[in-house]
Write a protein that holds these residues in place. Structure first.
Motif, mmCIF file in Angstrom:
data_model
loop_
_atom_site.group_PDB
_atom_site.id
_atom_site.type_symbol
_atom_site.label_atom_id
_atom_site.label_comp_id
_atom_site.label_asym_id
_atom_site.label_seq_id
_atom_site.Cartn_x
_atom_site.Cartn_y
_atom_site.Cartn_z
ATOM 1 N N PRO A 166 0.835 -1.212 0.000
ATOM 2 C CA PRO A 166 0.000 0.000 0.000
ATOM 3 C C PRO A 166 0.868 1.260 0.000
ATOM 4 O O PRO A 166 1.888 1.316 0.690
ATOM 5 C CB PRO A 166 -0.808 -0.112 1.301
ATOM 6 N N ILE A 167 0.465 2.251 -0.798
ATOM 7 C CA ILE A 167 1.212 3.505 -0.811
ATOM 8 C C ILE A 167 0.690 4.421 0.290
ATOM 9 O O ILE A 167 -0.453 4.317 0.721
ATOM 10 C CB ILE A 167 1.116 4.224 -2.178
ATOM 11 N N GLU A 168 1.558 5.296 0.747
ATOM 12 C CA GLU A 168 1.155 6.312 1.708
ATOM 13 C C GLU A 168 0.793 7.565 0.930
ATOM 14 O O GLU A 168 1.642 8.156 0.260
ATOM 15 C CB GLU A 168 2.296 6.609 2.685
ATOM 16 N N LYS A 169 -0.465 7.943 1.003
ATOM 17 C CA LYS A 169 -0.926 9.103 0.246
ATOM 18 C C LYS A 169 -0.417 10.379 0.906
ATOM 19 O O LYS A 169 -0.483 10.545 2.116
ATOM 20 C CB LYS A 169 -2.449 9.115 0.168
ATOM 21 N N GLU A 170 0.114 11.256 0.085
ATOM 22 C CA GLU A 170 0.716 12.484 0.588
ATOM 23 C C GLU A 170 -0.359 13.431 1.129
ATOM 24 O O GLU A 170 -1.346 13.722 0.464
ATOM 25 C CB GLU A 170 1.484 13.175 -0.541
ATOM 26 N N SER A 171 -0.168 13.898 2.357
ATOM 27 C CA SER A 171 -1.113 14.855 2.928
ATOM 28 C C SER A 171 -0.850 16.240 2.351
ATOM 29 O O SER A 171 0.263 16.583 1.964
ATOM 30 C CB SER A 171 -0.963 14.896 4.450
ATOM 31 N N HIS A 172 -1.878 17.048 2.278
ATOM 32 C CA HIS A 172 -1.755 18.386 1.705
ATOM 33 C C HIS A 172 -1.218 19.373 2.730
ATOM 34 O O HIS A 172 -1.559 19.323 3.910
ATOM 35 C CB HIS A 172 -3.114 18.870 1.186
ATOM 36 N N VAL A 173 -0.373 20.279 2.239
ATOM 37 C CA VAL A 173 0.175 21.344 3.073
ATOM 38 C C VAL A 173 -0.027 22.674 2.357
ATOM 39 O O VAL A 173 -0.112 22.730 1.126
ATOM 40 C CB VAL A 173 1.678 21.126 3.373
ATOM 41 N N TYR A 174 -0.108 23.752 3.155
ATOM 42 C CA TYR A 174 -0.381 25.077 2.619
ATOM 43 C C TYR A 174 0.468 26.087 3.390
ATOM 44 O O TYR A 174 0.343 26.185 4.613
ATOM 45 C CB TYR A 174 -1.865 25.433 2.776
ATOM 46 N N TYR A 175 1.309 26.841 2.667
ATOM 47 C CA TYR A 175 2.178 27.814 3.310
ATOM 48 C C TYR A 175 1.971 29.204 2.728
ATOM 49 O O TYR A 175 1.774 29.366 1.518
ATOM 50 C CB TYR A 175 3.654 27.415 3.133
ATOM 51 N N LEU A 176 2.032 30.181 3.589
ATOM 52 C CA LEU A 176 2.046 31.582 3.184
ATOM 53 C C LEU A 176 3.493 32.053 3.329
ATOM 54 O O LEU A 176 4.091 31.925 4.397
ATOM 55 C CB LEU A 176 1.110 32.395 4.082
ATOM 56 N N VAL A 177 4.045 32.601 2.250
ATOM 57 C CA VAL A 177 5.455 32.993 2.219
ATOM 58 C C VAL A 177 5.578 34.477 1.879
ATOM 59 O O VAL A 177 4.851 34.987 1.026
ATOM 60 C CB VAL A 177 6.239 32.155 1.167
ATOM 61 N N ASN A 178 6.492 35.160 2.566
ATOM 62 C CA ASN A 178 6.823 36.543 2.223
ATOM 63 C C ASN A 178 8.042 36.507 1.311
ATOM 64 O O ASN A 178 9.185 36.493 1.763
ATOM 65 C CB ASN A 178 7.104 37.362 3.481
ATOM 66 N N LYS A 179 7.780 36.454 0.013
ATOM 67 C CA LYS A 179 8.846 36.279 -0.983
ATOM 68 C C LYS A 179 9.731 37.521 -1.083
ATOM 69 O O LYS A 179 9.244 38.631 -1.273
ATOM 70 C CB LYS A 179 8.219 35.990 -2.354
ATOM 71 N N PRO A 180 11.047 37.361 -1.000
ATOM 72 C CA PRO A 180 11.953 38.483 -1.258
ATOM 73 C C PRO A 180 12.098 38.729 -2.765
ATOM 74 O O PRO A 180 11.744 37.883 -3.583
ATOM 75 C CB PRO A 180 13.298 37.997 -0.684
ATOM 76 N N ARG A 181 12.626 39.882 -3.120
ATOM 77 C CA ARG A 181 13.033 40.113 -4.496
ATOM 78 C C ARG A 181 14.146 39.138 -4.855
ATOM 79 O O ARG A 181 14.809 38.596 -3.992
ATOM 80 C CB ARG A 181 13.541 41.546 -4.682
ATOM 81 N N THR A 182 14.334 38.919 -6.131
ATOM 82 C CA THR A 182 15.386 38.063 -6.701
ATOM 83 C C THR A 182 15.166 36.578 -6.422
ATOM 84 O O THR A 182 16.104 35.783 -6.541
ATOM 85 C CB THR A 182 16.812 38.479 -6.264
ATOM 86 N N TYR A 183 13.948 36.196 -6.085
ATOM 87 C CA TYR A 183 13.576 34.788 -6.026
ATOM 88 C C TYR A 183 12.608 34.497 -7.160
ATOM 89 O O TYR A 183 11.752 35.328 -7.487
ATOM 90 C CB TYR A 183 12.907 34.441 -4.695
ATOM 91 N N ILE A 184 12.710 33.308 -7.747
ATOM 92 C CA ILE A 184 11.844 32.895 -8.840
ATOM 93 C C ILE A 184 10.644 32.133 -8.283
ATOM 94 O O ILE A 184 10.800 31.283 -7.408
ATOM 95 C CB ILE A 184 12.608 31.990 -9.836
#
Length: 247
Positions: free
Chosen positions: A58-76
């Motif tokens: 049996p496979i282990e189903k991946e649980s969902h995650v949700y993140y809020l990020v404060n992205k800096p400049r110069t990140y893609i």
């Protein structure tokens, strides 16, 4: 994991045991069972109640995650970059799940972005008809007049598209430096939309930050910080998108 009719090969890949392409081959080779029966058809849909086995394990189903990020400049806003530039997923260290950004903030734009591994949720938020409000604060060269701000709300033509702001207002102006800080609310998500709109009326953006996404803001997060969204926040975002869809 809230699976909702996901493709079988995708679910296998999300479990982390192999890539999606290899998962497809496992299915074709008859090595995958769903609810005890061998499945050899690519694209078979499964849900959270289905039991999936690969080589009788049996496979282990991946649980969902949700993140809020404060992205800096110069990140893609991506999970990888061929030029070796920093990507937003680097900001969530030691994460054992593969997440990706909901929408994009360009290289020189900072601010609020959501990361998740829930594809259905991401598509719901990004769909144009769901009209999630996004609030940006831009520093522009020049001080736009009321007529210019009205034009932004009526619509600007750019590369064959009509770009509109839902709301726009000047927060402050510096006559000596001939710059202004302008707040703009969009419920569209077109490429480089804020920058394109200001460029079309000859007020180029010098600095740009997304301050809010729906009811979410950056309270308590320094540049480069992140936090996990609460279940209530995820539910509220989903409900807002579905409500807008029905309008």
């Amino acid at each position: 994991m809230a699976l909702n009719n996901e493709r079988l090969q995708k679910v296998i890949a999300q479990s982390g045991i192999t890539s999606r392409r290899k998962a497809e081959q496992l299915i074709l080779d008859g090595r995958v069972k769903v609810n005890g029966k061998v499945v050899k058809t690519l694209g078979t849909k499964v849900n959270q109640n289905d039991e999936i086995e690969v080589d009788s394990v049996p496979i282990e189903k991946e649980s969902h995650v949700y993140y809020l990020v404060n992205k800096p400049r110069t990140y893609i806003s991506s999970v990888k970059d061929e030029k070796g530039r920093k990507v937003v997923t680097d900001l969530v260290p030691d994460l054992d799940k593969r997440v990706y950004p909901v929408g994009r903030l360009d290289y020189n734009t900072s601010g609020l972005i959501i990361l998740t591994n829930d594809g259905e949720f991401a598509q719901l938020l990004m769909h144009p008809r769901h009209q999630i409000d996004k609030v940006y604060v831009a520093k522009v060269k020049g001080i736009p007049s009321k007529a210019a701000l009205t034009l932004l709300k009526k619509g600007i033509k750019s590369k064959g598209e009509t770009l509109r702001a839902k709301h726009v207002k000047i927060l402050s102006a510096n006559k000596q430096k001939n710059t202004a800080i302008v707040e703009m609310t969009l419920n569209e998500g077109k490429n480089r939309q804020v920058r394109r709109m200001f460029e079309e009326i000859d007020f180029p953006v010098l600095k740009l930050k997304r301050e809010r996404y729906s009811f979410l803001d950056l309270t308590g997060l320094q540049t480069g910080d992140y936090r996990e969204l609460t279940k209530e926040e995820v539910h509220k975002l989903r409900e807002e998108a579905l409500k807008n869809q029905s309008k």
